[in-house]
Scaffold this active site. Structure first.
Site, PDB file in Angstrom:
ATOM      1  N   ARG A   1      56.445  -1.163 -13.829  1.00  0.00           N
ATOM      2  CA  ARG A   1      57.729  -1.865 -13.941  1.00  0.00           C
ATOM      3  C   ARG A   1      58.834  -0.936 -14.416  1.00  0.00           C
ATOM      4  O   ARG A   1      59.977  -1.046 -13.981  1.00  0.00           O
ATOM      5  CB  ARG A   1      57.608  -3.063 -14.899  1.00  0.00           C
ATOM      6  CG  ARG A   1      56.864  -4.252 -14.324  1.00  0.00           C
ATOM      7  CD  ARG A   1      57.168  -5.517 -15.103  1.00  0.00           C
ATOM      8  NE  ARG A   1      56.389  -6.633 -14.572  1.00  0.00           N
ATOM      9  CZ  ARG A   1      55.276  -7.096 -15.123  1.00  0.00           C
ATOM     10  NH1 ARG A   1      54.807  -6.541 -16.224  1.00  0.00           N
ATOM     11  NH2 ARG A   1      54.636  -8.111 -14.592  1.00  0.00           N
ATOM     12  N   GLY A   2      58.518  -0.026 -15.324  1.00  0.00           N
ATOM     13  CA  GLY A   2      59.526   0.907 -15.823  1.00  0.00           C
ATOM     14  C   GLY A   2      60.106   1.764 -14.714  1.00  0.00           C
ATOM     15  O   GLY A   2      61.326   1.966 -14.636  1.00  0.00           O
TER      16      GLY A   2
END
Length: 421
Positions: A360-361
């Site tokens: 997700r980052g």
């Protein structure tokens, strides 16, 4: 616009020397955000003109006309609404404002978690976004704000009507902002099924909840760190999947629930679990203004607003309109913004070396950098764009222990210098 975007606190140290000396010039205050000459497009009133998105379904006989009486009702309702503090009048808090603007430009960033001291304008700033939100096409009277051109954002009834070739009245309305009260029950949030009516009449009698109302809009949760964990799980699951499913006594109903999730809270009252923090796209830290002159200015502006809200809003109309045009232009040419493969690899390298769980980052940092480039009127992401947004995208993903506090972003900045230098 420079005063609106300002330089983020975590990236403030980047504004003095070249990258080779482990610092970067990223002060947003120096950015030129005037939309206009870009990518060979024509601009009208600052808004980029694009071709229409093609739908999977062929929509026929759709009317977009609104009767004069309906227009009069909408104008009257707008005038009777409680006055909202103008976004352009917010003094300071540049990091929070930038995160909010980027999420309006690209809702797929995944929302914002705003944490900071009490009385720092978190709720005021979020609610002031209402005036800046662009208009969208919705099917009139539909409880889910269905998009007539996107099957993934349609309720079941609208989808069936389009397949049958029925007429659907379509109107333009502002993106909706829904406030989630702390005492809300799961039924109020998700919606309820009338079991008695379902059993006696054989129909799925569904009463939509707040998630249905927030579809294609913004869902704001104040004091999100005080919300029951199971409700937070429901919100985050819906925000991630784009759908809400309600099941009661063997009856299941699903509807679209795509929204920008914005949460705010005071860290002194408790932190969110690391698993929940990871589901928010960006994290903004808000601090109390220490400069005496700036504090006086904030007090005076608030006094002016309380004395005559209408006159105060009129004084900021020009700045508000300029912001609206820039957001509209940025949304229109966001699909054209590119990011080099080399920069993508370096972003992922930063995430890997910081031991960020999941991907997700990486995804959010890429999206946020492209949204910032679009806001600045460019078709290509630069390292400065990444340096500005990467602390907000990663720092809340570094906390592994629930008892730890969230890093200020300095760790992310250090790793950024190592990889990008």
């Amino acid at each position: 616009m420079a005063s609106v975007l300002g330089s983020c606190s975590t990236a403030a140290t980047l504004a003095s020397r070249p990258l080779s000396s482990r610092t970067y010039r990223t002060s947003i205050a120096s950015l030129s955000l005037t939309p206009g000459k870009s990518f060979g497009r024509k601009f009208y009133g600052g808004i980029g003109i694009h071709g229409k998105k093609r739908s999977q379904f062929h929509v026929t006989n759709v009317t977009t006309e609104i009767s004069p009486s309906e227009q009069a009702k909408r104008v009257a309702a707008k005038e009777n609404q409680r006055p909202v503090y103008p976004f352009a009048a917010i003094v300071g808090q540049d990091e929070m404002k930038l995160c909010l603007l980027l999420n309006v430009i690209d809702p797929k960033i995944g929302g914002v978690m705003i944490m900071g001291d009490r009385g720092t304008g978190k709720s005021t700033t979020v609610r002031s976004l209402v005036d800046l939100l662009p208009e969208i096409k919705v099917v009139s009277g539909d409880p889910y704000n269905s998009d007539p051109e996107d099957p993934e954002s349609m309720g079941a009834e609208v989808r069936e009507s389009i397949v049958k070739g029925e007429q659907l009245p379509v109107i333009k309305t502002k993106i909706n902002m829904v406030d989630l009260p702390l005492g809300a029950t799961e039924d109020r949030v998700c919606g309820t099924i009338d079991i008695e009516k379902a059993l006696t009449e054989g129909v799925k009698a569904f009463e939509p909840g707040l998630l249905a109302k927030a579809n294609r809009g913004i869902l704001y949760v104040d004091e999100v760190n005080l919300l029951d964990d199971h409700l937070v799980d429901v919100l985050l699951d819906s925000a991630a999947s784009g759908w809400n499913t309600v099941e009661r006594e063997g009856i299941s109903i699903s509807h679209p629930a795509r929204f920008i999730l914005i949460g705010s809270g005071n860290p002194e009252e408790g932190e969110l679990r690391p698993q929940l923090l990871d589901r928010f796209g960006m994290h903004a830290q808000v601090g109390t203004v220490r400069d005496a002159e700036l504090r006086v200015k904030i007090v005076e502006e608030r006094a002016r607003f309380d004395k005559n809200p209408k006159e105060f809003r009129v004084s900021y109309e020009a700045e508000q309109e300029k912001l609206q045009e820039q957001i509209g232009a940025a949304r229109s040419y966001l699909p054209s913004v590119q990011i080099d493969q080399d920069l993508k690899v370096k972003i992922s390298k930063v995430c890997a070396e910081l031991n960020v769980d999941g991907l997700r980052g990486d995804i959010v940092t890429n999206r946020a950098a492209k949204a910032l480039a679009a806001l600045k009127g460019r078709d290509k992401v630069t390292p400065e764009d990444i340096a500005t947004v990467i602390p907000n995208c990663l720092r809340h993903r570094l906390r592994k222990d629930p008892l730890e506090s969230i890093d200020s972003g300095l760790l992310v900045i250090e790793k950024f210098y190592e990889v990008f230098s």
